[in-house]
Write an enzyme that holds these catalytic residues in place. Structure first.
Site: not given
Ligand code: IPM
Ligand code: MG
Length: 365
Positions: A192, A248, A252
């Site tokens: 960013k 992170d 997802d």
């Molecule tokens: C991941 C999870 C972890 C992170 C959490 C559980 C602390 O979301 O491994 O992606 O944020 O790294």
């Molecule tokens: Mg995560």
């Protein structure tokens, strides 16, 4: 070979998915004649309950004495109000730190069999194969100062720091470029830089590291645009390099491409012992129901055999077995989309059978 593995089941669905992965490790060890020594250690919320710490000393010692660490998941709503240091997630972050695991590799592969499981259009996801390289020990997760500011017994402010040193950026950038050299030769570095100083430095350093890899094409992409492009045109990506929090969040999102977050494995490397875990969380809502998808953890076990023990053929045997179970039409609830489902343990058994079923004849192995 002796496979000395520390296994950390954790909370929620962690123990369920871990026991399927352990089954598969034993199956592949049987097939290829390896000896397996699995030792379990506590981590997360259950470790707080039983030992007063989310990361007991014995867990760290045991992990450092092992050849590899396989972890399920940590966390649960009953721990949400725990103070810092006693949160299940502190156990995971502490372990990553203790293992010096700064490089988190999150491969996102779309199996043809699961194209329909993705909410994205089939023509967008078919054949998608990307690798997220997430920095794991810096940024907002670890930088100081951080905390709450109190005034008259009331919280007035909370703050975190996003800091990166040149050395931290360099080492993760090298991991990304090296991975790209073995793949399709492209790195998309996420930042960013239009707003954040830490990102401006990130961009400069990545640019410099790129000069060591003349065969790799580098593009810089702003994190908001990257989030959009990942679901608009995921196949344009090969290696995606990102700092801790961006990685992170983007991983997802990228899970949606693969059909389910339950599918994605990860390897956290850089220190003396690697950590292998699915990217999903502890899913307390489905814990104990047999609905969890063990394939992300099983695929993490495959990464473990590949990176920790250098057993490429064994790793492939597991990955092929996952593919075969999917090709047989077997689906856990997260993948089903209306069709019949099987349980966590049934999926584990199916992968074991597929792993063992392809026993090579003498001379072939
Ligand atoms: C991941 C999870 C972890 C992170 C959490 C559980 C602390 O979301 O491994 O992606 O944020 O790294
Ligand atoms: Mg995560």
């Amino acid at each position: 070979m002796r496979l000395n593995i520390a296994v950390l089941p954790g909370d929620g669905i962690g123990p369920e998915v871990i026991s399927e992965a352990a089954k598969v490790i034993r199956a592949v060890a049987e097939k290829f004649d390896h000896e397996v020594a699995i030792t379990q250690y506590p981590i997360g919320g259950n470790a707080v309950d039983d030992f007063g710490s989310p990361l007991p000393e014995a867990t760290i010692t045991g992990c450092l004495a092992s050849g590899a660490v396989l972890l399920g998941a940590v966390g649960g709503p009953q721990y949400d109000k725990n103070p810092r240091g006693l949160k299940p997630e502190d156990g995971l972050l502490g372990l990553r730190k203790a293992l010096q695991a700064f490089a988190n590799l999150r491969p996102v592969i779309v199996y043809d069999e699961l194209i329909a499981a993705s909410p994205l259009k089939p023509e967008l996801v078919k054949g998608c194969d990307l690798l997220i390289v997430r920095e794991l020990l810096g940024g907002l997760y670890f930088s100081t100062p951080r905390g709450f500011e109190e005034e008259n017994g009331q919280t007035k402010r909370a703050f975190n720091t996003l800091s990166y040193t040149v050395a931290e950026i360099e080492r993760i950038a090298h991991v990304a470029f090296k991975a790209a050299e073995k793949r399709r030769g492209k790195v998309a570095s996420v930042d960013k830089a239009n707003v954040l100083e830490s990102s401006q430095l990130w961009r400069q350093v990545v640019e410099r590291v790129a000069k060591d890899y003349p065969k790799v094409a580098l593009e810089h992409i702003l994190v908001d645009n990257c989030a959009m492009q990942l679901v608009r045109e995921p196949r344009r990506f090969d290696v995606v390099l990102a700092e801790n929090l961006f990685g992170d969040i983007l991983s997802d999102e990228a899970a949606v491409i693969s059909g389910s977050i339950g599918m994605l494995p990860s390897a956290s490397l850089g220190g003396p012992v690697g950590l292998y875990e699915p990217i999903h969380g502890s899913a307390p809502d489905i814990a104990g129901t047999g609905k969890a998808n063990p394939l992300g953890t099983i695929a993490s076990a495959a990464l473990m055999l590949r990176y920790a023990f250098n057993l490429e053929e064994e790793a492939r045997a597991i990955e092929n077995a996952i593919r075969e179970a999917l090709a047989q039409g077997l689906r856990t609830a997260d993948l089903a989309g209306g069709s019949a489902t099987i349980s966590t343990a049934e999926m584990g058994d199916a992968v074991c059978q597929a792993t063992l079923g392809k026993r090579p004849t003498a001379g072939e192995a």
